[in-house]
Write a protein that holds these residues in place. Structure first.
Motif, PDB file in Angstrom:
ATOM      1  N   ILE A 195      24.147 -39.358  19.494  1.00 31.08           N
ATOM      2  CA  ILE A 195      23.229 -38.225  19.572  1.00 31.08           C
ATOM      3  C   ILE A 195      23.459 -37.224  18.438  1.00 31.08           C
ATOM      4  O   ILE A 195      22.497 -36.673  17.886  1.00 31.08           O
ATOM      5  CB  ILE A 195      23.310 -37.540  20.948  1.00 31.08           C
ATOM      6  N   THR A 196      24.706 -36.966  18.073  1.00 32.15           N
ATOM      7  CA  THR A 196      24.938 -36.069  16.927  1.00 32.15           C
ATOM      8  C   THR A 196      24.396 -36.693  15.641  1.00 32.15           C
ATOM      9  O   THR A 196      23.852 -35.986  14.784  1.00 32.15           O
ATOM     10  CB  THR A 196      26.431 -35.741  16.752  1.00 32.15           C
ATOM     11  N   THR A 199      20.405 -36.634  15.669  1.00 30.82           N
ATOM     12  CA  THR A 199      19.843 -35.296  15.475  1.00 30.82           C
ATOM     13  C   THR A 199      20.349 -34.630  14.202  1.00 30.82           C
ATOM     14  O   THR A 199      19.782 -33.614  13.781  1.00 30.82           O
ATOM     15  CB  THR A 199      20.200 -34.386  16.668  1.00 30.82           C
ATOM     16  N   ARG A 200      21.401 -35.187  13.604  1.00 34.18           N
ATOM     17  CA  ARG A 200      22.072 -34.568  12.438  1.00 34.18           C
ATOM     18  C   ARG A 200      22.555 -33.164  12.794  1.00 34.18           C
ATOM     19  O   ARG A 200      22.525 -32.243  11.982  1.00 34.18           O
ATOM     20  CB  ARG A 200      21.139 -34.478  11.239  1.00 34.18           C
ATOM     21  N   ILE A 206      22.565 -29.215  20.382  1.00 33.27           N
ATOM     22  CA  ILE A 206      22.158 -30.322  21.255  1.00 33.27           C
ATOM     23  C   ILE A 206      22.202 -29.885  22.714  1.00 33.27           C
ATOM     24  O   ILE A 206      21.274 -30.136  23.485  1.00 33.27           O
ATOM     25  CB  ILE A 206      23.065 -31.545  21.017  1.00 33.27           C
ATOM     26  N   ASP A 209      19.380 -27.245  23.786  1.00 32.92           N
ATOM     27  CA  ASP A 209      18.010 -27.703  23.970  1.00 32.92           C
ATOM     28  C   ASP A 209      17.939 -28.635  25.178  1.00 32.92           C
ATOM     29  O   ASP A 209      18.659 -29.632  25.233  1.00 32.92           O
ATOM     30  CB  ASP A 209      17.527 -28.442  22.723  1.00 32.92           C
ATOM     31  N   SER A 212      17.322 -32.525  24.280  1.00 33.96           N
ATOM     32  CA  SER A 212      18.421 -33.224  23.611  1.00 33.96           C
ATOM     33  C   SER A 212      19.652 -33.282  24.517  1.00 33.96           C
ATOM     34  O   SER A 212      20.412 -34.257  24.477  1.00 33.96           O
ATOM     35  CB  SER A 212      18.769 -32.569  22.272  1.00 33.96           C
TER      36      SER A 212
END
Length: 308
Positions: A195-196, A199-200, A206, A209, A212
């Motif tokens: 996930i990191t 999404t960069r 993260i 939101d 996310s």
């Protein structure tokens, strides 16, 4: 005892330096500019737990170091086979090789190469990176190694290593359930890396939101379902525990895979989300989040893709 650090990056560099400073016989296996800097200036640690510069024994050839009592195996997962062949000259009758790599594939590879008696497991918990050649930047107060024997491992070198860590003032835990610990870290790391990297972003935005955050939670859930098939002792509370852990961590916390992605390096993607997808398919467990992460990041797995 004679300790070899195979893959003296951020993790191996930090703990190896603490051990060397306490008088332990440590050999660092590194390459390129990082090796040159270590040979010339020693190894420098910049840490909230105290800065340190220590002269070290460093080489790119494990055969030069002779037989080790314990080898901390820390190469990237895609270099596992190369690393195994490199350390063969240093593995003697009573050597134990303990993998502190990411993922869950190291045990099988090391056991096939050296036998179950010489294979141990471990996990590392530290926020650190190589700031520049010869310099390790440790960016948070926590730094801990968890390690232990599998069913048939020769425990003596691990007991000796625990004493060495104690002498060095380094945080550690010698456990009898290392398989569970390795799988539990895999559950977190596979989801966190996915996930990191997708999404960069570091973990703070993260979690802030709702969409996310839900995606991250779903990724943990998929990894946990897969892990339970292979290690039933894995805690069912990992989703809540991992969310609590990252909620209390620095909002700038990010995965090493995101660091590799932004620096244009090869990714451990096939061994994290790719492994979740592979094991999930074999067990009949849907893994849509990891499948999407694996597909979306796949063009970057060997570095930046070429664009005509």
């Amino acid at each position: 005892m004679k300790i070899m650090i195979m893959g003296a990056g951020a993790v191996g560099g930090y703990f190896g330096a603490r051990l060397a400073a306490s008088g332990e016989d440590v050999t660092f296996i590194a390459r390129g500019a990082h090796l040159d800097a270590m040979r010339t200036n020693g190894l420098r640690i910049e840490s909230p737990n105290g800065d340190l510069t220590v002269p070290v024994k460093a080489t790119d050839d494990p055969a030069e170091a002779g037989t080790a009592d314990l080898i901390l195996f820390l190469v990237k997962l895609y270099d596992t086979d190369i690393g195994i062949e490199a350390i063969r000259p240093a593995v003697g009758e009573h050597t134990v090789v303990a993998s502190f790599q990411n993922g869950v594939s190291a045990r099988e590879a090391l056991t096939a190469a050296f036998g179950a008696r010489r294979t141990a497991g471990g996990t590392a918990y530290i926020a650190a990176d190589v700031r520049e050649p010869g310099v390790i930047r440790h960016s948070a107060a926590f730094a801990r190694l968890v390690f232990g024997p599998y069913e048939d491992t020769d425990r003596a070198p691990l007991d000796a290593f625990a004493k060495a860590m104690e002498k060095a003032g380094a945080s550690y835990e010698l456990v009898d359930d290392i398989s569970r610990r390795v799988w539990e870290k895999f559950v977190f790391l596979s989801a966190f890396s996915a996930i990191t990297s997708l999404t960069r972003l570091p973990i703070g935005p993260i979690l802030a939101d709702p969409l996310s955050r839900e995606l991250f939670t779903d990724a943990i859930s998929e990894s946990l379902a897969v892990a339970k098939v292979h290690e039933p002792t894995v805690s069912q509370d990992l989703i809540e525990a991992n969310l609590n852990m990252v909620s209390n961590a620095s909002p700038r916390m990010r995965s090493s895979m995101l660091d590799d992605l932004t620096r244009g390096k090869r990714l451990e993607l096939p061994f994290l989300s790719g492994k979740v997808v592979e094991l999930g398919a074999a067990a009949g467990i849907p893994t849509p989040v990891h499948r999407a992460a694996y597909a979306a990041l796949s063009p970057w797995r060997d570095g930046p893709p070429s664009i005509p």
